[in-house]
Design a protein around this motif. Structure first.
Motif, PDB file in Angstrom:
ATOM      1  N   ASP A  63       0.896   1.314   7.292  1.00  0.00           N
ATOM      2  CA  ASP A  63       1.909   0.361   8.462  1.00  0.00           C
ATOM      3  C   ASP A  63       0.854  -0.375   9.114  1.00  0.00           C
ATOM      4  N   GLN A  71      -4.368  -2.328   4.857  1.00  0.00           N
ATOM      5  CA  GLN A  71      -5.065  -3.156   5.714  1.00  0.00           C
ATOM      6  C   GLN A  71      -4.987  -2.599   7.046  1.00  0.00           C
ATOM      7  N   SER A 126       0.937  -1.020   0.095  1.00  0.00           N
ATOM      8  CA  SER A 126      -0.139   0.249   0.097  1.00  0.00           C
ATOM      9  C   SER A 126       0.782   1.357  -0.121  1.00  0.00           C
ATOM     10  N   GLU A 169      -4.676 -10.376  13.555  1.00  0.00           N
ATOM     11  CA  GLU A 169      -4.863  -9.000  12.456  1.00  0.00           C
ATOM     12  C   GLU A 169      -6.461  -9.089  12.377  1.00  0.00           C
ATOM     13  N   ILE A 196       5.332 -11.787   7.162  1.00  0.00           N
ATOM     14  CA  ILE A 196       4.457 -13.137   6.656  1.00  0.00           C
ATOM     15  C   ILE A 196       2.975 -13.234   5.775  1.00  0.00           C
ATOM     16  N   SER A 231       0.623 -15.636   2.821  1.00  0.00           N
ATOM     17  CA  SER A 231       1.524 -17.048   2.315  1.00  0.00           C
ATOM     18  C   SER A 231       1.173 -15.860   0.423  1.00  0.00           C
ATOM     19  N   GLY A 232       1.571 -15.213  -0.011  1.00  0.00           N
ATOM     20  CA  GLY A 232       1.768 -14.367  -1.151  1.00  0.00           C
ATOM     21  C   GLY A 232       1.536 -14.989  -2.170  1.00  0.00           C
ATOM     22  N   SER A 244      11.247   3.832  12.626  1.00  0.00           N
ATOM     23  CA  SER A 244       9.641   4.072  13.006  1.00  0.00           C
ATOM     24  C   SER A 244       9.527   5.099  13.632  1.00  0.00           C
TER      25      SER A 244
HETATM   26  C1  LIG Z   1      -0.650 -15.534   7.211  1.00  0.00           C
HETATM   27  C2  LIG Z   1      -1.143 -14.404   6.136  1.00  0.00           C
HETATM   28  C3  LIG Z   1      -0.824 -14.735   5.021  1.00  0.00           C
HETATM   29  C4  LIG Z   1      -1.715 -14.034   4.035  1.00  0.00           C
HETATM   30  N1  LIG Z   1      -1.699 -14.540   2.779  1.00  0.00           N
HETATM   31  C5  LIG Z   1      -2.155 -14.090   2.172  1.00  0.00           C
HETATM   32  C6  LIG Z   1      -2.244 -13.888   0.055  1.00  0.00           C
HETATM   33  O1  LIG Z   1      -2.036 -15.374   0.182  1.00  0.00           O
HETATM   34  N2  LIG Z   1      -2.705 -13.052  -0.650  1.00  0.00           N
HETATM   35  C7  LIG Z   1      -3.164 -11.126   0.093  1.00  0.00           C
HETATM   36  O2  LIG Z   1      -3.301 -10.800  -1.000  1.00  0.00           O
HETATM   37  N3  LIG Z   1      -2.675 -11.219   1.194  1.00  0.00           N
HETATM   38  C8  LIG Z   1      -2.497 -12.223   2.298  1.00  0.00           C
HETATM   39  N4  LIG Z   1      -1.673 -12.337   3.531  1.00  0.00           N
HETATM   40  C9  LIG Z   1      -2.517 -10.185   3.791  1.00  0.00           C
HETATM   41  C10 LIG Z   1      -1.532  -9.973   3.006  1.00  0.00           C
HETATM   42  O3  LIG Z   1      -0.090  -9.969   3.227  1.00  0.00           O
HETATM   43  C11 LIG Z   1      -2.277  -8.268   4.384  1.00  0.00           C
HETATM   44  O4  LIG Z   1      -3.281  -7.842   3.809  1.00  0.00           O
HETATM   45  C12 LIG Z   1      -0.931  -6.772   2.942  1.00  0.00           C
HETATM   46  O5  LIG Z   1      -0.143  -7.516   3.688  1.00  0.00           O
HETATM   47  C13 LIG Z   1      -1.000  -5.055   3.997  1.00  0.00           C
HETATM   48  O6  LIG Z   1      -0.756  -4.787   2.944  1.00  0.00           O
HETATM   49  P1  LIG Z   1      -0.123  -3.197   3.504  1.00  0.00           P
HETATM   50  O7  LIG Z   1       0.559  -2.596   2.977  1.00  0.00           O
HETATM   51  O8  LIG Z   1      -1.401  -2.640   4.436  1.00  0.00           O
HETATM   52  O9  LIG Z   1       0.635  -3.757   5.018  1.00  0.00           O
HETATM   53  P2  LIG Z   1       1.895  -4.559   5.430  1.00  0.00           P
HETATM   54  O10 LIG Z   1       2.118  -5.721   4.755  1.00  0.00           O
HETATM   55  O11 LIG Z   1       0.889  -5.361   6.897  1.00  0.00           O
HETATM   56  O12 LIG Z   1       3.261  -3.804   5.689  1.00  0.00           O
HETATM   57  C14 LIG Z   1       3.251  -2.750   6.413  1.00  0.00           C
HETATM   58  C15 LIG Z   1       4.411  -1.919   6.837  1.00  0.00           C
HETATM   59  O13 LIG Z   1       4.240  -1.275   7.807  1.00  0.00           O
HETATM   60  C16 LIG Z   1       5.704  -1.773   8.916  1.00  0.00           C
HETATM   61  N5  LIG Z   1       5.500  -0.995   9.431  1.00  0.00           N
HETATM   62  C17 LIG Z   1       3.889  -1.107  10.764  1.00  0.00           C
HETATM   63  N6  LIG Z   1       4.705  -0.530  11.759  1.00  0.00           N
HETATM   64  C18 LIG Z   1       5.474   0.586  11.180  1.00  0.00           C
HETATM   65  C19 LIG Z   1       6.124   1.922  12.575  1.00  0.00           C
HETATM   66  N7  LIG Z   1       5.608   1.413  13.014  1.00  0.00           N
HETATM   67  N8  LIG Z   1       6.862   2.179  11.662  1.00  0.00           N
HETATM   68  C20 LIG Z   1       7.668   2.082  10.040  1.00  0.00           C
HETATM   69  N9  LIG Z   1       7.079   1.060   9.727  1.00  0.00           N
HETATM   70  C21 LIG Z   1       6.359   0.457  10.330  1.00  0.00           C
HETATM   71  C22 LIG Z   1       6.261  -2.449   8.599  1.00  0.00           C
HETATM   72  O14 LIG Z   1       7.549  -3.231   8.843  1.00  0.00           O
HETATM   73  C23 LIG Z   1       5.577  -3.293   7.471  1.00  0.00           C
HETATM   74  O15 LIG Z   1       6.607  -3.603   5.979  1.00  0.00           O
HETATM   75  C24 LIG Z   1      -1.543 -13.020   4.027  1.00  0.00           C
HETATM   76  C25 LIG Z   1      -1.636 -12.290   5.477  1.00  0.00           C
HETATM   77  C26 LIG Z   1      -1.048 -13.501   6.594  1.00  0.00           C
HETATM   78  C27 LIG Z   1      -1.182 -12.333   8.384  1.00  0.00           C
END
Ligand SMILES: Cc1cc2nc3c(=O)[nH]c(=O)nc-3n(C[C@H](O)[C@H](O)[C@H](O)COP(=O)(O)OP(=O)(O)OC[C@H]3O[C@@H](n4cnc5c(N)ncnc54)[C@H](O)[C@@H]3O)c2cc1C
Length: 403
Positions: free
Chosen positions: A153, A279, A14, A257, A42, A44-45, A120
């Motif tokens: 985040d 998310q 995101s 989650e 973490i 499944s990707g 952070s």
């Molecule tokens: C076990 C598991 C399996 C999954 N499998 C799938 C799948 O197969 N397909 C799929 O589409 N989705 C899957 N998901 C869901 C998917 O991983 C997430 O919905 C997606 O990664 C969300 O993306 P995001 O960019 O919102 O945040 P995130 O990917 O959670 O990334 C947030 C980032 O913010 C950083 N961050 C957090 N706090 C701070 C802070 N205080 N300061 C600076 N940086 C910070 C973190 O280190 C991270 O890099 C799975 C989730 C889990 C737990």
């Protein structure tokens, strides 16, 4: 203190999508990431076709090093206690199996934003015409002065907590854990993500192949014994599916989650000059697929900042207006009427169901109902079920419920 147009918190998908829109529009953008990059995530990707299109259109062809083995996925197979299995292929062919450590790093670099890893987010102060972001970089305090901030985040977002301290208590949470096993024999097709609608196994049970090992994952409630729940699933796979696995390796992992904001229509989009996306905002599709909506919502948050700057309009109004389509798309995935008569998902559930015999269809519908009843056990389960059953009749998705 460094002055820039936008600070994005989180170097994930995101964050990368938001950064791409901002950098393309010429806004000076810094992404802060708490971990060292490339970082582990973490997941499944399994990227949905819509997520795949987004990556191709915005960041170009995927380099081979951002993929796990098997490098692609054909779809999802649902398994039921009555031993009916229902494979569903993704619309438009196979999708990539992302290695999140490398795919996210690749995407964020492709965005062209400046990246500050091992930094952070700690807190923020919105002063009306600018926001001061406090962070810790390699143990040292650091501040940024930005016109806008985007919280990308993830589920335990500190940006969300900074704006809405009570939010974590107002939504459902669940926990997932996974263990990795060397394979002796595995009849489960490695080209599919496997999911069990089985009340005896838990509310969220999955397995798939990765880099020569089999992942066995299970959802659990706070206080449950993860190792015991995992063992039940491994024994079930052996007894019912002939899956023979070595004992688990010692690199198991798990996390909490924020499941459910998209189901109970309780998204958070930010206040003042601070936007929340991915998310962290509550975007998570059915069976935990969150990458496609993270990418799209992230891009919309970036576009909202650009549009608000160009038109001199309040950024929150702009964001809420623009994000409505993504809210509808995500929430429609939980709408039983849409599932039955439309195609809110990216694999064809109704067609897969119709391909079964009448007898098997009846078994599947009974098994799904029994599985849903399991959710009543949860503190939030009844509310989630009510929301799902009301969804077809409430029609729209009231913006009043968005924070
Ligand atoms: C076990 C598991 C399996 C999954 N499998 C799938 C799948 O197969 N397909 C799929 O589409 N989705 C899957 N998901 C869901 C998917 O991983 C997430 O919905 C997606 O990664 C969300 O993306 P995001 O960019 O919102 O945040 P995130 O990917 O959670 O990334 C947030 C980032 O913010 C950083 N961050 C957090 N706090 C701070 C802070 N205080 N300061 C600076 N940086 C910070 C973190 O280190 C991270 O890099 C799975 C989730 C889990 C737990």
């Amino acid at each position: 203190m460094r002055s820039i147009d936008v600070v994005i918190v989180g170097a994930s998908l995101s964050g990368a999508a938001a950064a791409k829109r901002l950098v393309d529009a010429g806004l000076e953008t810094i992404v802060i990431e708490r971990k060292q990059l490339p970082r582990h995530k973490i997941c499944s990707g399994i990227l949905s076709p819509r997520g795949h299109r987004f990556l191709l259109e915005n960041f170009g062809p995927l380099p081979p090093e951002v993929l796990h083995e098997p490098t692609s996925c054909r779809g999802v197979t649902f398994h039921f206690p009555s031993m009916v299995s229902m494979p569903m292929d993704f619309f438009g062919g196979t999708t990539p199996h992302l290695h999140r450590r490398y795919s996210d790093h690749w995407a964020i670099r492709q965005s062209g934003a400046e990246i500050h890893d091992q930094t952070s987010f700690v807190g923020l102060q919105d002063n009306g015409d600018h926001v001061v972001v406090s962070a810790r970089s390699r143990g040292e305090p650091v501040e940024y002065r930005a016109r806008r901030v985007i919280g990308a985040d993830g589920p335990s977002s500190l940006v969300t907590r900074a704006l809405y301290p009570d939010y974590p208590q107002s939504i459902p949470w669940f926990f997932v854990g996974q263990k990795f096993h060397r394979i002796i024999e595995c009849p489960l097709d490695p080209q599919y993500f496997h999911f069990w609608f089985h009340p005896g196994l838990g509310h969220y049970t999955w397995s798939h192949a990765r880099d020569g090992r089999q992942i066995v994952g299970v959802g659990f409630k706070r206080g449950d014994n993860f190792a015991r729940k995992h063992r039940i699933v491994v024994d079930y796979l052996a007894a019912k599916h002939g899956v023979r696995l070595e004992p688990e390796d010692d690199d198991d992992e798990g996390c909490g989650e924020n499941f459910g904001p998209s189901l109970i229509n309780r998204y958070v989009f930010g206040k003042g000059n601070v936007l929340i996306t991915g998310q962290a905002a509550g975007f998570l599709n059915m069976i935990g697929e969150g990458m496609s909506c993270a990418l799209h919502s992230g891009a919309i948050s970036g576009e909202a900042v650009v549009e608000a700057s160009l038109r001199n309009r309040p950024v929150q109004d702009m964001y809420r207006r623009m994000i409505a389509s993504e809210v509808r798309r995500t929430s429609d995935q939980w709408n039983p009427l849409k599932v039955a008569f439309d195609r809110p998902h990216e694999a064809d559930f109704p067609a897969a169901l119709m391909a079964l015999s009448w007898r098997d269809r009846a078994k599947v519908m009974r098994d799904i109902w029994r599985f849903l009843v399991l959710y009543k056990e949860f503190k939030w389960g009844r509310k989630i079920l009510q929301a799902a059953l009301q969804r077809p009749w409430i029609g729209g998705y009231s913006m009043k419920r968005w924070l």
